[in-house]
Design a protein around this motif. Structure first.
Motif, mmCIF file in Angstrom:
data_model
loop_
_atom_site.group_PDB
_atom_site.id
_atom_site.type_symbol
_atom_site.label_atom_id
_atom_site.label_comp_id
_atom_site.label_asym_id
_atom_site.label_seq_id
_atom_site.Cartn_x
_atom_site.Cartn_y
_atom_site.Cartn_z
ATOM 1 N N GLY A 46 92.429 60.152 68.399
ATOM 2 C CA GLY A 46 93.651 59.349 68.409
ATOM 3 C C GLY A 46 94.896 60.210 68.376
ATOM 4 O O GLY A 46 95.879 59.941 69.086
ATOM 5 N N GLY A 47 94.886 61.266 67.578
ATOM 6 C CA GLY A 47 96.020 62.181 67.536
ATOM 7 C C GLY A 47 96.212 62.914 68.847
ATOM 8 O O GLY A 47 97.345 63.156 69.286
ATOM 9 N N ALA A 50 97.739 60.447 71.284
ATOM 10 C CA ALA A 50 99.149 60.242 70.946
ATOM 11 C C ALA A 50 99.991 61.449 71.351
ATOM 12 O O ALA A 50 101.108 61.292 71.866
ATOM 13 N N SER A 51 99.476 62.641 71.160
ATOM 14 C CA SER A 51 100.244 63.833 71.535
ATOM 15 C C SER A 51 100.379 63.962 73.047
ATOM 16 O O SER A 51 101.425 64.388 73.548
ATOM 17 N N PHE A 62 101.335 56.848 73.453
ATOM 18 C CA PHE A 62 101.556 57.295 72.083
ATOM 19 C C PHE A 62 101.082 56.235 71.089
ATOM 20 O O PHE A 62 100.346 56.534 70.157
ATOM 21 N N TRP A 63 101.510 54.985 71.303
ATOM 22 C CA TRP A 63 101.116 53.914 70.382
ATOM 23 C C TRP A 63 99.617 53.611 70.480
ATOM 24 O O TRP A 63 98.991 53.252 69.473
ATOM 25 N N LEU A 66 97.988 56.223 68.287
ATOM 26 C CA LEU A 66 98.141 55.889 66.867
ATOM 27 C C LEU A 66 97.255 54.705 66.478
ATOM 28 O O LEU A 66 96.671 54.678 65.392
ATOM 29 N N ALA A 69 93.751 55.955 66.023
ATOM 30 C CA ALA A 69 93.596 56.671 64.749
ATOM 31 C C ALA A 69 93.481 55.681 63.588
ATOM 32 O O ALA A 69 92.637 55.847 62.695
ATOM 33 N N VAL A 70 94.308 54.642 63.588
ATOM 34 C CA VAL A 70 94.242 53.627 62.527
ATOM 35 C C VAL A 70 92.919 52.874 62.601
ATOM 36 O O VAL A 70 92.288 52.595 61.572
#
Length: 101
Positions: A46-47, A50-51, A62-63, A66, A69-70
Motif C-alpha cells: 500500500g505504501g 501510494a508513493s 495515492f488514496w 493508503l 494499507a488501512v
C-alpha cells in the motif's frame, strides 16, 4: 586504605544486579505468523502504491494505496482475532507440529 579508583572498581565488582525475568516465556515464533506477514506485506505494498501515486501526481492512486494499507491493518487484526496471530490457536497448532519453527 583501599583503592577506590575507577579502574579498580571496574575490575573488582562488589555488587550484583538483580535480574527481573518475565512471569511466562514469550512465544518463540518472533511474529512469524499469518496475521503478521499479511499485515506487513499489505502495508508495504500500500505504501509503494501510494508513493507511485505521489511520483506520478495521481491523487486517486495515492488514496488507493493508503486505502490498501488501512485494509491490510484491518485484515491483520481480523486474522489475529481468528487465531492466526501470535499465541492464537492456529499458530500454536502450527508451531506444535513436527519440524515447525
Amino acid at each position: 586504605m583501599s583503592d577506590q579508583s575507577l579502574a579498580h572498581r571496574a575490575q573488582h565488582a562488589t555488587r550484583t544486579e538483580t535480574v527481573h525475568l518475565p512471569a511466562a516465556t514469550p512465544p518463540v515464533n518472533h511474529g512469524k505468523t499469518v496475521a503478521g506477514w499479511t499485515t506487513a506485506y499489505g502495508v508495504v505494498i500500500g505504501g509503494l502504491v501510494a508513493s507511485v501515486g505521489v511520483v506520478l501526481a495521481l491523487v486517486w492512486l495515492f488514496w488507493a494505496g493508503l486505502g490498501l494499507a488501512v485494509a491490510a491493518l484491518i485484515l491483520g487484526k481480523v486474522l489475529q482475532g481468528l487465531g492466526y496471530g501470535q499465541g492464537g490457536s492456529h499458530t500454536v497448532a502450527r508451531d506444535g507440529r513436527a519440524g515447525a519453527h
